[in-house]
Structure formats: C-alpha cells, structure tokens
Enzyme design. Structure first.
Site, mmCIF file in Angstrom:
data_model
loop_
_atom_site.group_PDB
_atom_site.id
_atom_site.type_symbol
_atom_site.label_atom_id
_atom_site.label_comp_id
_atom_site.label_asym_id
_atom_site.label_seq_id
_atom_site.Cartn_x
_atom_site.Cartn_y
_atom_site.Cartn_z
ATOM 1 N N SER A 214 0.867 -1.181 0.000
ATOM 2 C CA SER A 214 0.000 0.000 0.000
ATOM 3 C C SER A 214 0.899 1.225 0.000
ATOM 4 O O SER A 214 2.110 1.119 0.251
ATOM 5 C CB SER A 214 -0.881 -0.003 1.255
ATOM 6 O OG SER A 214 -1.447 1.267 1.504
ATOM 7 N N TYR B 214 -2.506 -1.394 10.321
ATOM 8 C CA TYR B 214 -2.451 -1.514 8.867
ATOM 9 C C TYR B 214 -1.135 -0.947 8.347
ATOM 10 O O TYR B 214 -0.450 -1.564 7.518
ATOM 11 C CB TYR B 214 -3.641 -0.793 8.237
ATOM 12 C CG TYR B 214 -3.816 -1.040 6.761
ATOM 13 C CD1 TYR B 214 -4.410 -2.216 6.303
ATOM 14 C CD2 TYR B 214 -3.401 -0.105 5.816
ATOM 15 C CE1 TYR B 214 -4.574 -2.460 4.938
ATOM 16 C CE2 TYR B 214 -3.565 -0.341 4.461
ATOM 17 C CZ TYR B 214 -4.150 -1.514 4.027
ATOM 18 O OH TYR B 214 -4.313 -1.742 2.683
#
Length: 256
Positions: free
Chosen positions: A147, A160
C-alpha cells in the site's frame, strides 16, 4: 501478439482474498492473460460463484480454496489439500487483508491482533506453506500486496501501516532466501483506487478533493491499472527482478 517474455498462459495462480474487491480484479486479470485460477476466500458460496464465473468468462480452469489466512493450522491443511488436488501454483498473490480505523491512543488491542494477523502473519503463513514445493520445483512468483502506507503513514491506521510497512521488508527477506531457488518475490503497493471498499471515501467531497490534489495524476486509479504491473511480476519478463516494492499510485508518494 503478446511478447513471449510476458506470456503466462497455462500457469496456475492462487490469489488470496479473490472472492471480491481488488483480489477479484487480480484474479480476473491473470485469467484474461491465460492463467488458471485458484479463487480463495473464507465464504464458500462467494468463492465458488466467482470461480465458476471466471471459468465461464475466460475459458480457464479454476478451483476454490477456503481458509482463514490468519489461522496457521487452517492454512497448512488447506494448502496441503490444494497441492494434492490441483498442483503447486506457479504464482501466489498475497492479497487478503482487513482494515480497521481508530487513533493510535484509542485503537482496540483485539483489532490490532486481527489486522496484523491477516495482513502480515497471513502472508507468512501462506507463503511458508507453499514455498517448500516451489523450492523443490525450482520456480515460482510470489507477489505481495502492499500500500502507499508501506512508505508513508496516515492517521488512524496503526496496525495496517505497521503490517504494510513490514510487508516490504518481509518481501526483501523472502527474496534473499528464495531467489536462489528460482523464486522471485516482489511487492505491488497500490495508491488510492476506485473500489467498492473506498466508496465512502470517494463520495466524501473533502477526501476526494484531497486525493485528487495530492496525486500528480490528479485522479483516483482504476483497478484495471494495476494489472500491467501484476502480469509483469508474474511473467518471465521479471525473472531478474526480486525483493522490490513497486508503487502504483499516480505519483502520490513521489511528491510532498
């Protein structure tokens, strides 16, 4: 005609979390390139429906695989059964993930465990279960999904961000150990894409404006724009590329 360097027709690919979302886009992109596909998820009805639809639409062989990536015993048993049934995948895309939001000082501990277990430990469990057979065969492509928060932090995403940052280093370590056995390991890190999961963010005028202004491309990405990088990393064209993190983000992480 597709260059032979990019030819992946007839390869077998396992894409975790491919019953929906970007994982489904990845599975369909590989199927369009001629790969046989193993659709994975935790919900059998969704996975089997998607496997049947992919087989019908792209005329490739498909299989279903049901397990929780965060449960190492479940992973071990399911991967062993899968290998016995359909063989060792040529391509593994570690896509399965979960997202939870809260400020660091308020973040629930149990949700930390859930996000780290799925987004980081799950990559290790699935890759570890398949790697010995790939090593024995002497070839394989492992593509981990990162990401933009592999390299930049954003508020309210402590586990995350930690997991995706760790993915880049896990990828490097996997490459260090596995590449000598003919297995290339790389990461694709998407920026902000128009997906169902991002619908609320897209519909928020303030957030939408932030993404557009923050991204040199001045727009959100379309999911299909990830497929060129995916096919490249899955193909012989990338046989000397390993341990890398390729950001597909419209330039977001390249500018202040």
């Amino acid at each position: 005609m597709t260059s032979p360097s990019f030819d992946i027709s007839g390869r077998l690919a396992l894409v975790t979390g491919s019953g929906r979302g970007l994982g489904n886009v990845y599975a369909r992109g590989l199927a369009a390139a001629g790969c046989d596909i193993i659709v994975h998820g935790r919900h059998r009805d969704v996975v089997e429906a998607q496997a049947a639809d992919i087989a019908r639409q792209y005329r490739v062989r498909t299989a279903s695989c049901i397990f929780d990536v965060a449960d190492r015993e479940d992973v071990s048993a399911a991967i062993a059964a899968l290998v016995d049934e359909v063989g060792v995948p040529d391509i593994l895309v570690n896509n399965a993930g979960v997202q939870r939001r809260a400020p660091f000082h308020e973040f629930p501990v149990e949700q930390w465990d859930e996000v780290i277990g799925t987004n980081l430990s799950g990559v290790f469990y699935v890759s570890r279960a398949l790697a010995p057979a790939m090593v024995e065969r002497g070839s394989g492509k492992i593509i981990n999904i990162g990401s933009v928060v592999t390299v930049l932090a954003r508020r309210t995403l402590p586990p995350y961000t930690a997991a995706k940052g760790a993915i880049t280093m896990l990828t490097k370590e996997m490459a260090a150990d596995l590449t000598r056995h003919g297995i290339q390991v790389n990461t694709i890190s998407p920026g902000y894409f128009k997906t169902e999961m991002n619908t609320a963010l897209i519909d928020d005028p303030q957030f939408d404006s932030w993404v557009v202004q923050r991204t040199p491309a001045r727009r959100w990405g379309e999911p299909e724009e990830l497929l060129g990088t995916l096919v490249y990393l899955a193909s012989p064209a990338s046989d000397f590329v390993t341990g890398q993190n390729i950001l597909v983000d419209g330039g977001m992480t390249s500018v202040l």
